[in-house]
Design an enzyme around this catalytic site. Structure first.
Site, mmCIF file in Angstrom:
data_model
loop_
_atom_site.group_PDB
_atom_site.id
_atom_site.type_symbol
_atom_site.label_atom_id
_atom_site.label_comp_id
_atom_site.label_asym_id
_atom_site.label_seq_id
_atom_site.Cartn_x
_atom_site.Cartn_y
_atom_site.Cartn_z
ATOM 1 N N ASP A 1 71.051 43.000 54.844
ATOM 2 C CA ASP A 1 72.512 42.944 54.747
ATOM 3 C C ASP A 1 72.963 41.549 54.327
ATOM 4 O O ASP A 1 72.432 40.544 54.821
ATOM 5 C CB ASP A 1 73.125 43.305 56.101
ATOM 6 C CG ASP A 1 74.571 43.757 55.974
ATOM 7 O OD1 ASP A 1 75.138 43.631 54.878
ATOM 8 O OD2 ASP A 1 75.127 44.236 56.978
ATOM 9 N N LYS B 1 86.140 38.214 64.128
ATOM 10 C CA LYS B 1 85.231 38.656 63.067
ATOM 11 C C LYS B 1 85.940 39.459 61.984
ATOM 12 O O LYS B 1 85.795 39.166 60.786
ATOM 13 C CB LYS B 1 84.097 39.489 63.670
ATOM 14 C CG LYS B 1 83.142 40.034 62.607
ATOM 15 C CD LYS B 1 82.023 40.875 63.193
ATOM 16 C CE LYS B 1 81.146 41.427 62.090
ATOM 17 N NZ LYS B 1 80.033 42.262 62.607
ATOM 18 N N ASP C 1 77.039 46.029 49.999
ATOM 19 C CA ASP C 1 76.291 44.770 50.085
ATOM 20 C C ASP C 1 75.157 44.857 51.094
ATOM 21 O O ASP C 1 74.680 43.833 51.586
ATOM 22 C CB ASP C 1 77.228 43.606 50.447
ATOM 23 C CG ASP C 1 77.944 43.828 51.771
ATOM 24 O OD1 ASP C 1 77.859 44.944 52.319
ATOM 25 O OD2 ASP C 1 78.596 42.892 52.260
#
Length: 1239
Positions: free
Chosen positions: A926, A995, A1154
């Site tokens: 990742d 986050k 991604d």
């Protein structure tokens, strides 16, 4: 007679030109208005006048005396001036000025009426076609006719100059006076010039005011053209030829509707007459084309040649004459074969006609060569011959058998599978409810069948040749329409759905079935079988080796099988308004006719027939939305019956054979089911048009084919555990939704002792309970569909065809079961192909497991590996006793994927040799906040690059933790200053709180959006005082944004430059468009919203359209979306490059944006390719190339309106786009050595 007609075809056209030159002008001398009337009447009569009669009638109106010829010459000169001037004023800028509209058309004599001097009666709707400006022309015509020929010609030239700049509408009042002035002083050249300049200024102002945007010409008519084309194609497909022809003639005869016609619409009827061998009728359509000023295209000549090929009496001289005419118009025979879409045996007939005069002719096709401009893929295609395409672990016979099964599924359009709920014990109540439901379905099927036939009969009795739904109701068998309606009812949620959604889905299903039937009728299916059987040689393990890519191999096979229909024949997409109207019509039938006995569940109730569907309204925000809701009795029966079968559309299920490779914009993925290469908003066409113009998207197609060719299988042990929990009571902790029996049951009961506050509380509880029940039902059904599909495929190998969104991000087409889904769906998927673990594979499995737990994000790879060794006992216990052991796996971030990984590790360590253990498990790598990685690379930002692991570090850098720490330090400083909210937040700021906001800042989240995100996280903290959530989130979002601004200065500069560029571009009237480094064209489809109204039997449906290119761009959306969309286009480019080069390295590769997946054996190879391609991508001057593209696109010519303000805006835009942000000193080559770049 046929030969005579065809032989005189060209002569007829030349004589008609002679007729136009004299006959029309002669009549104009007597009366301008009569001229226009006669022209219009001739247009209506031309469709009724035989071709030979038109030729004969020409001689009736040509003057024979010298005086007559002289008078005709003068009138010809006069008409030249007037026609040029009026066409100038009648151009697109005055389409909305009905009373000033003058349309000149090619007049044709029908003989009797024209000679009698009586114009035809005009229909009321055509009155506006006679201009009120005609009397002005009559007053000035004598004065104009006295000028000499030279002056008139010069005036014509002067008058025609402004036409190039007239692109939009202008108001009637602004045009009326200049028109009178010019016509009254037409003989004076200087005054005409002055007026032309004045008119030009008016037009410029109108263009700037009303249509700044880069509108495609005729966009609104294009929508109408599409409606007309779809209607005629459906008529032809349903065998309603006369209806289609009458409809075309009606459009042709009505002057105002002619602008909605183009050559392709006439070609539809030409193809029909070609199949019937009627060259006379095709010639008639050529005449109609000429009347509109349209030119025959490749499709037109294809129909003519096909007709000649079908006619046994057609002589070679006629074919030669046709080929000569084609050559004069710049159309070659090779163009016909390379550009036309042939159905059935059309191509064979064309070839037969051509070979009647050229016996040795062979169609020549130009195969697309891999000459790509992007240096990113130049070496890949240049070295393609050095490696071989990976083979599947299947024989050719097995692949061909799988193809047959998939073909049969798509021909049926639906697939019925067992529900996983059948494993529950069947009670007497369930049996009773299933019997009730089965009886009702059979009864309703008959009722709908009868109602559909009656409704269609009523539409057929309407003799009006205007648009109607009648042909759309004749495309399929009646039973197929009814089946679609029944399936819609069966899948309708208990809370109902918006009418617009239900109707749109119904209409789309009808379209999908229609396209499949269309391909079958055109014999495309037969040819597809032959090509696919040969295509399997590329993939099968028992065939010879090729070094072609799938796209290249398929195209070669098509060239080798030129006989028969064109396989890449894309169907015409129905406009959204048609699918919606058709769906609404069918919903109306269901609501009106389907009823059920009210006592079916409780016999004690009074029996009466009640509708099973209700149309009701509900408010969503401030808007009132029409809903279709099932009756509670029907929902109760369905819920209690626990249906044992589920029916899905064929494109919902993954494919049982490798997908058809994407070879063009309109062909790829499923065998028969229509699939779009690029996902877009419903009705948006600008993306598809850009793709069709693009010449270098082959790398994009090849990467999609690579992703789609990866075979998958089901992880059966994990699936069985999930199904067992699902059929028990579910588990919210493990993301398995519980059944509705677990839903809260709160009823509102009236009690006289209740106070007003009690009543409000009870109502609120009831509303919350209903909302919770609805959510639970939706989640339960979603899980049921996923698990049932997975269970259906438990012993199969299957494939996910891929397409992409308008930014280039790729997605699997099946919506329910795919690797982009939740933790549950990812856990039950494995690679069908297994590979040995090798020396480092087991270590990568352990590291991957630790990554899934989320427990060691800041540890090194070696630290994670050591941690996995310490918990090996828990890993083995989880694998052996997942539901009755220590249940360690249930407490991690991704529990189901962790459980699957535990089972794989257990099997590997217990095998005789773990290095030889065949693993099917996908290991993930990742990106570390991938959006910020691209920003840091673009700006060569050393500080930002370090925080997102672009440079080598001993430990992984966690940007979220860094930001959280920075925010905590700022909070502590404020707390010392006695800031109240800072003191309240003490101990609550952590990585999780910030986050999401940090992650989405790079994708354009605003401060308001960030505040909502932080507020949601604070609400999840039980001990945090809820009354301070709003003020705390407002305080924290400012600290987060300030911290990021300091950390990523280069990123912020680039983001601001992109935002400002988009703002200036959209304010100038354009939408933002760019090209990815891989050659994919991208355009942002955000425009000002306009409303379109559809009146149905239920309600007036208002459709909000925000992608209409005739509307001004939405500046706010354009500027806010450009930075994230641009970054998304870069991360998709990086993924595609990695996919292509992983193919050359012979490894399995799939992605979730991604996050890249491969076998444990090949993780190191994939990591190397991933880093190399990231460096290669950002070694290109991406920002400079973007600047050059935008400058060329939006600043290549000065503004139309020559004003100080416009010139200033133009210069500001030009200066802004040229000011590419400065970059830092980051050495991109360090990325290759960064362990935690992707990890």
């Amino acid at each position: 007679m046929l030969l005579l007609t065809v032989g005189g075809f060209a002569k007829c056209l030349s004589r008609r030109c002679l007729f136009e030159k004299y006959a029309v002008r002669a009549s104009f001398a007597d009366s301008c208005q009569l001229c226009v009337s006669r022209r219009n009447s001739a247009v209506r009569r031309i469709s009724e006048t035989p071709l030979w009669l038109q030729r004969r009638n020409v001689t009736f109106v040509i003057p024979k005396t010298e005086d007559g010829k002289k008078r005709v010459l003068e009138q010809s000169q006069l008409l030249d001036v007037l026609e040029a001037r009026i066409h100038q004023l009648q151009s697109d800028v005055i389409l909305d000025v009905q009373h000033a509209k003058v349309q000149f058309v090619t007049a044709q004599s029908s003989g009797r009426e024209f000679l009698s001097g009586k114009g035809p009666k005009r229909k009321p709707q055509e009155k506006t076609d006679i201009p009120k400006s005609a009397p002005i022309v009559l007053k000035s015509k004598q004065k104009l006719s006295e000028d000499n020929t030279g002056k008139l010609r010069k005036q014509q030239i002067v008058s025609e100059k402004p036409t190039e700049k007239m692109k939009q509408k202008v108001q009637k009042k602004k045009l009326k006076e200049p028109l009178k002035k010019v016509l009254s002083e037409a003989g004076k050249k200087q005054r005409v010039t002055d007026e032309s300049k004045e008119l030009e200024n008016i037009v410029k102002q109108r263009i700037i005011k009303k249509s700044k945007s880069k509108h495609c010409e005729g966009t609104v008519p294009e929508d109408i053209m599409l409606n007309i084309r779809c209607y005629m194609e459906c008529c032809v497909f349903a065998g309603k030829i006369e209806r289609a022809y009458r409809f075309l003639l009606m459009q042709h005869r009505t002057i105002a509707r002619r602008k909605h016609l183009n050559t392709d619409i006439y070609n539809i009827m030409m193809k029909v007459w070609a199949k019937k061998g009627s060259l006379t009728k095709i010639g008639h359509l050529f005449v109609l084309l000429e009347e509109l000023g349209l030119k025959p295209n490749v499709g037109s000549y294809s129909a003519v040649l096909e007709c000649m090929g079908r006619s046994p009496d057609c002589s070679p001289e006629i074919v030669t004459r046709c080929l000569n005419q084609m050559e004069k118009n710049g159309v070659s025979v090779d163009d016909v074969f390379s550009q036309c879409v042939f159905q059935q045996d059309e191509g064979d007939m064309v070839l037969k006609a051509v070979r009647s005069v050229q016996p040795d002719y062979q169609p020549h096709f130009n195969l697309i060569k891999n000459e790509y401009f992007s240096p990113l893929v130049k070496d890949f295609y240049a070295q393609k011959g050095d490696y071989q395409y990976p083979k599947l672990d299947l024989t050719q016979k097995e692949l061909q058998e799988r193809f047959k099964r998939q073909l049969s599924i798509e021909q049926a359009c639906t697939v019925t599978i067992d529900s996983v709920e059948i494993s529950k014990p069947v009670t007497a109540k369930i049996i009773k409810m299933r019997r009730h439901l089965e009886n009702q379905w059979a009864k309703w099927h008959k009722i709908l069948l009868q109602a559909l036939r009656e409704s269609r009969m009523n539409l057929a009795q309407n003799k009006d040749d205007r648009f109607s739904l009648y042909p759309y109701l004749c495309l399929l068998k009646d039973e197929e329409y009814v089946d679609v309606m029944i399936q819609t009812i069966a899948k309708m949620p208990m809370s109902g759905d918006a009418l617009k959604f239900v109707a749109g889905e119904l209409g789309q299903k009808i379209y999908s079935k229609y396209t499949v039937h269309q391909k079958q009728q055109n014999h495309i299916t037969d040819k597809l079988v032959n090509i696919y059987n040969d295509y399997t040689e590329l993939l099968a393990k028992d065939t010879k080796v090729y070094n072609d890519l799938p796209r290249e191999r398929w195209c070669k096979l098509e060239m080798e099988n030129i006989a028969g229909p064109t396989v890449q024949a894309g169907s015409t997409n129905w406009p959204y308004i048609i699918t919606l109207e058709l769906g609404t019509f069918l919903v109306n039938i269901m609501v009106k006719n389907l009823k059920i006995n009210s006592d079916i569940i409780n016999p004690s109730h009074t029996r009466q027939l009640i509708p099973i569907l209700y149309h009701m309204y509900a408010f969503r925000s401030t808007r009132q939305i029409g809903f279709i809701k099932p009756h509670p009795i029907l929902s109760h029966i369905q819920q209690e019956a626990m249906q044992i079968k589920l029916t899905f559309d064929s494109n919902v299920i993954p494919m049982l054979c490798p997908p058809v490779p994407w070879c063009s914009v309109k062909f790829g993925a499923y065998l028969l089911t229509p699939t779009k290469l690029m996902r877009a908003m419903e009705g948006a066409t600008q993306h598809e048009k850009l793709l069709e113009k693009s010449q270098n998207i082959q790398p994009v197609l090849d990467s999609l084919n690579q992703l789609g060719n990866c075979p998958w299988k089901i992880n059966k042990p994990v699936l069985d555990i999930i199904i067992s929990i699902f059929n028990d009571r579910g588990c919210d902790k493990l993301d398995i939704p519980p059944p509705l029996s677990e839903a809260p049951k709160v009823t509102y009961s009236f009690d006289p002792t209740h106070t007003s506050a009690d009543k409000v509380r009870l109502r609120k509880e009831m509303i919350e309970a209903k909302k919770k029940t609805t959510e639970m039902h939706s989640m339960r059904m979603d899980a049921l569909y996923k698990l049932s599909i997975a269970n259906h495929l438990r012993d199969e190998i299957f494939w996910f065809p891929h397409n992409m969104d308008f930014r280039g991000r790729t997605y699997p087409c099946p919506p329910y079961l795919n690797h982009l889904g939740s933790d549950v769906t990812r856990a039950i998927l494995q690679f069908a192909e297994g590979k040995p673990l090798g020396p480092k594979g087991l270590d990568w499995l352990k590291i991957h497991l630790v990554n899934l737990t989320g427990l060691k994000k800041n540890s090194s790879l070696q630290g994670r590996l050591e941690y996995a060794t310490t918990i090996m006992e828990d890993i083995l216990d989880s694998a052996d006793n997942p539901l009755h052991g220590g249940k360690w796996w249930m407490d991690v971030d991704e529990p189901w994927q962790a459980l699957a990984c535990c089972m794989e590790i257990a099997n590997a360590v217990r095998s005789p040799d773990p290095t030889q253990f065949i693993s099917h498990f996908p290991v993930h790598q990742d990106g570390s906040c991938n959006g910020l990685q691209h920003y840091a690379a673009l700006g060569r930002d050393v500080i930002g690059a370090t925080s997102v692991n672009l440079v080598p570090c001993e430990l992984p850098q966690d940007v979220y933790s860094v930001v959280a720490q920075q925010v905590e330090e700022l909070r502590a400083l404020d707390a010392k200053k006695n800031v109240k909210i800072a003191k309240i937040l003490e101990g609550f700021i952590n990585r999780k709180v910030v986050k999401q906001t940090v992650m989405t800042v790079v994708y354009g989240v605003t401060r308001y959006g960030g505040r909502l995100q932080i507020a949601k996280r604070l609400k999840e903290i039980d001990v945090f005082p809820k009354e301070h959530v709003w003020s705390a989130s407002n305080y924290l979002v400012h600290l987060v944004f300030s911290g990021l601004k300091e950390m990523f200065k280069g990123t912020r500069q680039i983001q601001d430059w992109l935002t400002e560029s988009a703002r200036f571009i959209s304010k100038s009237g354009h939408t933002v468009e760019w090209m990815t480094p891989l050659g994919l064209p991208i355009i942002q489809p955000y425009h000002q919203t306009r409303s379109q109204v559809l009146k149905s039997a239920f309600q007036t449906i208002q459709i909000s359209i925000n992608h209409d290119i005739t509307e001004m761009p939405d500046t706010v959306k354009q500027k806010n979306a450009f930075p994230p969309n641009f970054i998304h286009s870069l991360d998709s480019t990086h993924m595609m490059l990695t996919a292509l080069h992983c193919y050359s390295a012979d490894l399995t590769f799939v992605s979730v944006h991604d996050c890249f997946w491969t076998h444990a054996l090949t993780v190191d190879t994939m990591n190397k390719v991933c880093r190399e391609q990231f460096v290669a991508l950002h070694s290109q001057p991406i920002l400079q190339e973007l600047s050059n593209f935008l400058l060329n696109k939006y600043c290549s010519s000065p503004p139309v309106e020559d004003t100080k303000k416009m010139n200033m805006e133009y210069e500001n835009l030009k200066q802004l786009l040229a000011q590419v942000p400065k970059t830092g000193d980051l050495d991109l080559q360090q990325v290759k050595d960064s362990i935690y770049f992707f990890s």
